[in-house]
Design an enzyme around this catalytic site. Structure first.
Site, short mmCIF file in Angstrom:
data_model
loop_
_atom_site.label_atom_id
_atom_site.label_comp_id
_atom_site.label_asym_id
_atom_site.label_seq_id
_atom_site.Cartn_x
_atom_site.Cartn_y
_atom_site.Cartn_z
CG ASN A 1 -0.39 -0.23 2.52
OD1 ASN A 1 0.59 -0.94 2.65
ND2 ASN A 1 -0.98 0.38 3.53
CB ILE A 2 1.69 3.68 -2.31
CG1 ILE A 2 2.58 2.48 -2.68
CG2 ILE A 2 2.46 4.99 -2.44
CD1 ILE A 2 3.01 2.41 -4.14
CD GLU A 3 -1.35 4.79 4.58
OE1 GLU A 3 -0.82 5.62 5.35
OE2 GLU A 3 -2.10 3.86 4.97
CB CYS B 1 -5.26 -1.24 -1.62
SG CYS B 1 -6.52 -0.40 -0.68
CD GLU C 1 -5.55 -5.70 -1.35
OE1 GLU C 1 -4.85 -4.67 -1.19
OE2 GLU C 1 -6.43 -6.04 -0.55
CB CYS D 1 -10.96 -1.90 0.37
SG CYS D 1 -10.31 -1.33 -1.22
CB CYS E 1 -8.86 -4.08 -3.73
SG CYS E 1 -7.61 -2.84 -3.42
N1 THU Z 1 -5.18 -1.44 2.60
C1 THU Z 1 -4.64 -2.25 1.65
O1 THU Z 1 -3.59 -1.95 1.07
N2 THU Z 1 -5.29 -3.40 1.33
C2 THU Z 1 -6.39 -3.88 1.99
O2 THU Z 1 -6.87 -4.97 1.68
C3 THU Z 1 -6.98 -3.09 3.08
C4 THU Z 1 -6.45 -1.71 3.24
C5 THU Z 1 -4.43 -0.25 3.01
C6 THU Z 1 -5.01 1.06 2.60
C7 THU Z 1 -4.41 1.98 3.64
O3 THU Z 1 -3.10 2.36 3.26
C8 THU Z 1 -4.29 1.12 4.88
O4 THU Z 1 -4.36 -0.22 4.43
C9 THU Z 1 -5.37 1.37 5.92
O5 THU Z 1 -6.62 1.31 5.35
#
Ligand code: THU
Length: 132
Positions: free
Chosen positions: A44-46, A55, A57, A88, A91
């Site tokens: 995941n890259i925020e 996310c 995935e 989520c 995804c």
């Molecule tokens: N996130 C994912 O990368 N994949 C998931 O299946 C659930 C959520 C990430 C998004 C965000 O960076 C962090 O988790 C919290 O929601």
């Protein structure tokens, strides 16, 4: 094709360590095995503008598609959760764009739940719906 589940899970855990998640501090990793036998990983890259976060995935899927791969065999997703992580809705929709394949959800202690894309998102939106 003999599935390399153990290898995929290890790759996903390695990818999780590369997560850029300074806002949620919740790291996620993914590893996508294509039918051609290649593995694409994602984390995941925020972003400071939270909604721009991508996310793990989707990062893995977009990496694969951008390399010309659209036929998927298995997607592994790992998170620091007690129970196998649950992807989520966004995804799930992106996963379903590329058909029905196996998705292996994994917890921090390697508890595993095997599902299919169709199980994760039944009655999904498909382009064909627009063409009828
Ligand atoms: N996130 C994912 O990368 N994949 C998931 O299946 C659930 C959520 C990430 C998004 C965000 O960076 C962090 O988790 C919290 O929601």
């Amino acid at each position: 094709m003999k599935k390399k589940i153990e290898e995929l899970i290890n790759e996903a855990f390695n990818a999780k360590e590369k997560a850029y998640a300074p806002y949620s501090n919740f790291k996620v990793g993914a590893a996508l095995l294509t039918r051609s036998g290649k593995i694409y990983t994602g984390c995941n890259i925020e972003n400071a503008s939270y909604g721009l976060t991508c996310c793990a995935e989707r990062v893995a899927i977009f990496k694969a598609v951008s390399e010309g791969e659209k036929e998927f065999d298995t997607l592994v997703v790992v998170g620091d959760t007690d129970e196998p992580i649950s992807p989520c809705g966004a995804c799930r929709q992106v996963m379903s764009e590329f058909g029905d394949y196996e998705v292996i959800l994994v917890s921090k202690n390697r508890k595993i739940k095997k599902v299919s894309v169709k199980e994760l998102l039944p009655y999904s939106f498909e382009k064909e719906n627009l063409e009828k």
